[in-house]
Design a protein around this motif. Structure first.
Motif, PDB file in Angstrom:
ATOM      1  N   VAL A  52       0.877  -1.171   0.000  1.00 42.11           N
ATOM      2  CA  VAL A  52       0.000   0.000   0.000  1.00 42.11           C
ATOM      3  C   VAL A  52       0.912   1.218   0.000  1.00 42.11           C
ATOM      4  O   VAL A  52       1.760   1.368   0.886  1.00 42.11           O
ATOM      5  CB  VAL A  52      -0.922   0.018   1.238  1.00 42.11           C
ATOM      6  CG1 VAL A  52      -1.777   1.283   1.247  1.00 42.11           C
ATOM      7  CG2 VAL A  52      -1.784  -1.229   1.283  1.00 42.11           C
ATOM      8  N   LEU A  54       1.102   5.186   0.308  1.00 40.57           N
ATOM      9  CA  LEU A  54       0.329   6.341   0.762  1.00 40.57           C
ATOM     10  C   LEU A  54       1.098   7.631   0.499  1.00 40.57           C
ATOM     11  O   LEU A  54       2.197   7.826   1.019  1.00 40.57           O
ATOM     12  CB  LEU A  54      -0.010   6.206   2.244  1.00 40.57           C
ATOM     13  CG  LEU A  54      -0.956   5.047   2.587  1.00 40.57           C
ATOM     14  CD1 LEU A  54      -1.188   4.965   4.084  1.00 40.57           C
ATOM     15  CD2 LEU A  54      -2.274   5.183   1.846  1.00 40.57           C
ATOM     16  N   LEU A  84      -6.065   4.817   8.992  1.00 41.77           N
ATOM     17  CA  LEU A  84      -5.095   3.984   8.277  1.00 41.77           C
ATOM     18  C   LEU A  84      -5.696   2.637   7.910  1.00 41.77           C
ATOM     19  O   LEU A  84      -5.471   2.133   6.814  1.00 41.77           O
ATOM     20  CB  LEU A  84      -3.836   3.778   9.124  1.00 41.77           C
ATOM     21  CG  LEU A  84      -2.821   4.903   9.105  1.00 41.77           C
ATOM     22  CD1 LEU A  84      -1.645   4.595  10.014  1.00 41.77           C
ATOM     23  CD2 LEU A  84      -2.331   5.190   7.697  1.00 41.77           C
ATOM     24  N   HIS A  87      -7.263   1.912   4.603  1.00 38.81           N
ATOM     25  CA  HIS A  87      -6.406   1.727   3.426  1.00 38.81           C
ATOM     26  C   HIS A  87      -5.428   0.569   3.581  1.00 38.81           C
ATOM     27  O   HIS A  87      -5.010  -0.027   2.587  1.00 38.81           O
ATOM     28  CB  HIS A  87      -5.630   3.004   3.128  1.00 38.81           C
ATOM     29  CG  HIS A  87      -6.498   4.184   2.910  1.00 38.81           C
ATOM     30  ND1 HIS A  87      -7.244   4.373   1.766  1.00 38.81           N
ATOM     31  CD2 HIS A  87      -6.782   5.251   3.707  1.00 38.81           C
ATOM     32  CE1 HIS A  87      -7.935   5.504   1.862  1.00 38.81           C
ATOM     33  NE2 HIS A  87      -7.660   6.044   3.034  1.00 38.81           N
ATOM     34  N   VAL A  88      -5.014   0.306   4.812  1.00 39.36           N
ATOM     35  CA  VAL A  88      -4.013  -0.722   5.095  1.00 39.36           C
ATOM     36  C   VAL A  88      -4.721  -1.841   5.855  1.00 39.36           C
ATOM     37  O   VAL A  88      -5.076  -1.664   7.019  1.00 39.36           O
ATOM     38  CB  VAL A  88      -2.840  -0.130   5.919  1.00 39.36           C
ATOM     39  CG1 VAL A  88      -1.734  -1.163   6.054  1.00 39.36           C
ATOM     40  CG2 VAL A  88      -2.296   1.149   5.273  1.00 39.36           C
ATOM     41  N   SER A  93       0.533  -5.573   7.127  1.00 38.49           N
ATOM     42  CA  SER A  93       0.516  -5.257   5.690  1.00 38.49           C
ATOM     43  C   SER A  93       1.654  -4.306   5.363  1.00 38.49           C
ATOM     44  O   SER A  93       1.928  -3.374   6.120  1.00 38.49           O
ATOM     45  CB  SER A  93      -0.798  -4.591   5.296  1.00 38.49           C
ATOM     46  OG  SER A  93      -1.877  -5.463   5.444  1.00 38.49           O
ATOM     47  N   VAL A  95       3.349  -1.192   3.974  1.00 42.46           N
ATOM     48  CA  VAL A  95       2.866   0.151   3.659  1.00 42.46           C
ATOM     49  C   VAL A  95       4.058   1.089   3.509  1.00 42.46           C
ATOM     50  O   VAL A  95       5.020   1.017   4.269  1.00 42.46           O
ATOM     51  CB  VAL A  95       1.862   0.661   4.720  1.00 42.46           C
ATOM     52  CG1 VAL A  95       2.469   0.703   6.115  1.00 42.46           C
ATOM     53  CG2 VAL A  95       1.287   2.018   4.343  1.00 42.46           C
ATOM     54  N   ALA A 114       1.678   5.451  12.139  1.00 41.80           N
ATOM     55  CA  ALA A 114       1.453   4.040  11.802  1.00 41.80           C
ATOM     56  C   ALA A 114       2.198   3.131  12.780  1.00 41.80           C
ATOM     57  O   ALA A 114       1.625   2.154  13.281  1.00 41.80           O
ATOM     58  CB  ALA A 114       1.891   3.763  10.366  1.00 41.80           C
ATOM     59  N   TYR A 119       1.453  -0.796  13.443  1.00 41.96           N
ATOM     60  CA  TYR A 119       1.828  -1.337  12.139  1.00 41.96           C
ATOM     61  C   TYR A 119       3.289  -1.772  12.184  1.00 41.96           C
ATOM     62  O   TYR A 119       4.136  -1.071  12.733  1.00 41.96           O
ATOM     63  CB  TYR A 119       1.576  -0.320  11.021  1.00 41.96           C
ATOM     64  CG  TYR A 119       0.103  -0.175  10.721  1.00 41.96           C
ATOM     65  CD1 TYR A 119      -0.502  -0.962   9.758  1.00 41.96           C
ATOM     66  CD2 TYR A 119      -0.685   0.717  11.437  1.00 41.96           C
ATOM     67  CE1 TYR A 119      -1.868  -0.856   9.501  1.00 41.96           C
ATOM     68  CE2 TYR A 119      -2.048   0.826  11.194  1.00 41.96           C
ATOM     69  CZ  TYR A 119      -2.622   0.037  10.230  1.00 41.96           C
ATOM     70  OH  TYR A 119      -3.971   0.127   9.980  1.00 41.96           O
ATOM     71  N   VAL A 122       6.317  -1.061   8.010  1.00 42.47           N
ATOM     72  CA  VAL A 122       6.247   0.330   7.558  1.00 42.47           C
ATOM     73  C   VAL A 122       7.546   0.728   6.858  1.00 42.47           C
ATOM     74  O   VAL A 122       8.633   0.543   7.405  1.00 42.47           O
ATOM     75  CB  VAL A 122       6.002   1.276   8.761  1.00 42.47           C
ATOM     76  CG1 VAL A 122       6.019   2.732   8.320  1.00 42.47           C
ATOM     77  CG2 VAL A 122       4.694   0.922   9.450  1.00 42.47           C
TER      78      VAL A 122
END
Length: 142
Positions: A52, A54, A84, A87-88, A93, A95, A114, A119, A122
């Protein structure tokens, strides 16, 4: 010949000063994130089909040119983990966050958020569109 060397050194010195001035505005690294350069971004795109991307810039900047496949989500619109998560899909995931580079700081803010939200995969493109454009890499426009 000496004049060429002096001119080249002057340009490099000026570029170094410009970089130093920007370097204090946004960090090159975010704790908990992996910093990538343009080559790293390309590698991520080619090797990570579920990446993803961004774009943390304004609508005008995004429309003027963004990395293919990027979703615009400015850092100030991230007010909680749900922003977030829209989208994630998962905390692990992959990103990637980017903005206009070190003078911008929006990607740094978003990547920090994030990581703070939990997350774990990243990536942070610290040099962002400044480097991308300098290298003449492709952009998608709206």
């Amino acid at each position: 010949m000496q004049q060429i060397i002096k001119t080249t050194l002057g340009v490099c010195f000026a570029a170094g000063l410009a970089f130093s001035a920007h370097a204090g505005e946004a960090p090159m690294e975010i704790s908990g994130a992996t910093t990538v350069d343009a080559e790293g971004v390309i590698t991520l795109i080619e090797s990570t089909p579920d990446l993803v991307i961004l774009d943390n810039r304004s609508v005008a900047d995004y429309d003027a040119g963004h990395i293919e496949g990027a979703i615009r989500l400015i850092d100030t619109d991230i007010t909680g983990a749900a922003d977030l998560a829209a989208h994630v899909p998962a905390m692990d995931s992959p990103v990637l966050f980017y903005c206009n580079g070190l003078s911008c700081g929006r990607a740094a803010n978003a990547a920090e958020m994030a990581v703070d939200y939990g997350y774990t995969n990243v990536s942070y493109y610290a040099l962002g569109m400044t480097e991308w454009r300098d290298l003449g890499l492709p952009l998608v426009t709206n």
